[in-house]
Design a protein around this motif. Structure first.
Motif, mmCIF file in Angstrom:
data_model
loop_
_atom_site.group_PDB
_atom_site.id
_atom_site.type_symbol
_atom_site.label_atom_id
_atom_site.label_comp_id
_atom_site.label_asym_id
_atom_site.label_seq_id
_atom_site.Cartn_x
_atom_site.Cartn_y
_atom_site.Cartn_z
ATOM 1 N N THR A 231 0.831 -1.123 0.033
ATOM 2 C CA THR A 231 -0.108 0.301 0.151
ATOM 3 C C THR A 231 0.970 1.415 -0.086
ATOM 4 O O THR A 231 2.089 1.054 -0.033
ATOM 5 C CB THR A 231 -0.986 -0.025 1.410
ATOM 6 O OG1 THR A 231 -1.781 0.942 1.191
ATOM 7 C CG2 THR A 231 -0.022 0.148 2.604
ATOM 8 N N GLY A 232 0.214 2.337 0.075
ATOM 9 C CA GLY A 232 1.081 3.758 -0.012
ATOM 10 C C GLY A 232 1.188 4.188 1.416
ATOM 11 O O GLY A 232 1.025 3.550 2.361
ATOM 12 N N ARG A 233 1.696 5.551 1.384
ATOM 13 C CA ARG A 233 1.791 6.166 2.580
ATOM 14 C C ARG A 233 1.275 7.555 2.651
ATOM 15 O O ARG A 233 1.174 8.449 1.636
ATOM 16 C CB ARG A 233 3.172 6.336 2.761
ATOM 17 C CG ARG A 233 4.168 4.988 3.198
ATOM 18 C CD ARG A 233 3.554 4.348 4.035
ATOM 19 N NE ARG A 233 4.354 2.998 4.339
ATOM 20 C CZ ARG A 233 4.352 1.902 3.708
ATOM 21 N NH1 ARG A 233 3.108 1.642 3.074
ATOM 22 N NH2 ARG A 233 4.971 0.787 4.294
ATOM 23 N N GLN A 234 0.666 7.840 3.851
ATOM 24 C CA GLN A 234 0.226 9.079 4.112
ATOM 25 C C GLN A 234 1.302 10.015 4.450
ATOM 26 O O GLN A 234 2.362 9.612 5.011
ATOM 27 C CB GLN A 234 -0.716 9.161 5.305
ATOM 28 C CG GLN A 234 -2.397 8.874 4.828
ATOM 29 C CD GLN A 234 -2.369 7.439 5.328
ATOM 30 O OE1 GLN A 234 -3.091 6.818 4.239
ATOM 31 N NE2 GLN A 234 -2.137 6.823 6.135
ATOM 32 N N ALA A 235 1.289 11.489 4.644
ATOM 33 C CA ALA A 235 2.037 12.264 5.017
ATOM 34 C C ALA A 235 1.494 13.320 5.899
ATOM 35 O O ALA A 235 0.340 13.685 5.794
ATOM 36 C CB ALA A 235 2.854 13.019 3.879
ATOM 37 N N THR A 236 2.322 13.442 6.861
ATOM 38 C CA THR A 236 1.919 14.761 7.999
ATOM 39 C C THR A 236 3.132 15.513 8.305
ATOM 40 O O THR A 236 4.026 15.215 8.405
ATOM 41 C CB THR A 236 1.617 13.880 9.481
ATOM 42 O OG1 THR A 236 0.560 12.769 9.263
ATOM 43 C CG2 THR A 236 1.014 14.749 10.528
ATOM 44 N N CYS A 237 2.649 16.870 8.013
ATOM 45 C CA CYS A 237 3.707 17.884 7.695
ATOM 46 C C CYS A 237 3.358 19.260 8.735
ATOM 47 O O CYS A 237 2.015 19.338 8.989
ATOM 48 C CB CYS A 237 3.727 18.518 6.385
ATOM 49 S SG CYS A 237 3.516 17.300 5.059
ATOM 50 N N ILE A 238 4.560 19.917 8.948
ATOM 51 C CA ILE A 238 4.117 21.074 9.802
ATOM 52 C C ILE A 238 5.441 21.982 9.354
ATOM 53 O O ILE A 238 6.658 21.514 9.224
ATOM 54 C CB ILE A 238 4.090 20.735 11.376
ATOM 55 C CG1 ILE A 238 3.905 21.966 12.438
ATOM 56 C CG2 ILE A 238 5.635 20.092 11.850
ATOM 57 C CD1 ILE A 238 3.554 21.832 13.618
ATOM 58 N N TRP A 239 5.270 23.413 9.416
ATOM 59 C CA TRP A 239 6.317 24.342 9.099
ATOM 60 C C TRP A 239 5.649 25.525 9.653
ATOM 61 O O TRP A 239 4.581 25.902 10.145
ATOM 62 C CB TRP A 239 6.359 24.486 7.757
ATOM 63 C CG TRP A 239 5.205 25.041 6.837
ATOM 64 C CD1 TRP A 239 5.110 26.159 6.237
ATOM 65 C CD2 TRP A 239 4.396 24.219 6.314
ATOM 66 N NE1 TRP A 239 4.205 26.375 5.538
ATOM 67 C CE2 TRP A 239 3.393 25.131 5.535
ATOM 68 C CE3 TRP A 239 3.800 22.989 6.499
ATOM 69 C CZ2 TRP A 239 2.300 24.828 4.787
ATOM 70 C CZ3 TRP A 239 2.594 22.425 5.731
ATOM 71 C CH2 TRP A 239 1.862 23.491 5.005
#
Length: 245
Positions: A231-239
């Motif tokens: 399966t794929g991957r989600q991403a969780t980001c912050i900046w």
């Protein structure tokens, strides 16, 4: 695009997003917004998905992707080299540097301080969690008592089946963590959200948000390694943005 914006009282200049599997270009079984370049998907399509994420969210630059190894290493952005580092968390106090972690059942945790001058993202599978990846991430902040955390989409407590050895490792560190495990036949169901909350509380973090989603039980919304294996991957980001809006 069915993306998740953390519901937490972060300063306006702190920007954060957690993706779902919707809104990209990958074909099954990676459909459609797969952001992982290590899972067998077409590299060109993954690159297109990553570009889509950065453009749609008006990110100041591309996220600083990590080679996640279920450890406790934390890197500080900007990176001093172009090579993708082996690490499971990133921290920055620089505007425009995008911290990111990828998950498909493991727990993504975002951090920011009350002033909006320091942020971080951590990948907390059970190994990283029990070995202290959250505490290692918090150690980079000037004053952890003024840090808030958001728990992103992860495997829920009714789906996270583990062996007794996993439970024993958590209890060895925190005897009270036994409340996060429910007997299930000859194994255990673990509440990774509760385990993370206990670790954060022990580290002095009282402002903790999120922790109410399950990647396994929503197949049309989330990638799940436990459910699908390939399966794929989600991403969780912050900046940290220069804009206070």
């Amino acid at each position: 695009m069915d993306w998740i914006t953390p519901d937490w009282p972060a300063p306006l200049n702190v920007k954060a997003i957690s993706t779902t599997r919707s809104g990209g270009f990958s074909r099954a079984p990676y459909d459609s917004l797969n952001l992982g370049d290590h899972v067998g998907d077409d590299p060109a399509v993954v690159a297109e998905n990553r570009e889509c994420l950065a453009k749609t969210m008006a990110m100041p630059r591309s996220p600083a992707w990590l080679n996640q190894i279920h450890g406790t290493e934390v890197v500080t952005l900007p990176l001093s080299c172009v090579q993708v580092p082996d690490a499971d968390a990133s921290f920055t106090d620089a505007q425009g540097e995008v911290c990111v972690v990828m998950t498909a059942d493991c727990l993504p945790v975002l951090f920011c301080n009350e002033e909006g001058t320091q942020v971080a993202a951590a990948h907390a599978g059970w190994r990283g969690l029990v070995n202290g990846v959250l505490e290692q991430t918090l150690s980079h902040f000037d004053d952890s008592s003024k840090v808030m955390a958001w728990l992103g989409p992860a495997i829920g407590p009714s789906a996270f089946e583990v062996g007794g050895e996993v439970r024993e490792q958590f209890i060895a560190h925190d005897e009270g963590s036994g409340i996060a495990f429910t007997a299930h036949n000859d194994r255990w169901l673990a509440d990774i959200y509760l385990l993370a909350r206990r670790r954060l509380a022990a580290a002095g973090i009282t402002q903790v948000y999120g922790g109410d989603l399950c990647t396994v039980s929503e197949p049309t919304r989330f990638f799940s390694y436990r459910r699908e294996s390939v399966t794929g991957r989600q991403a969780t980001c912050i900046w940290i943005s220069s804009e206070n809006r």
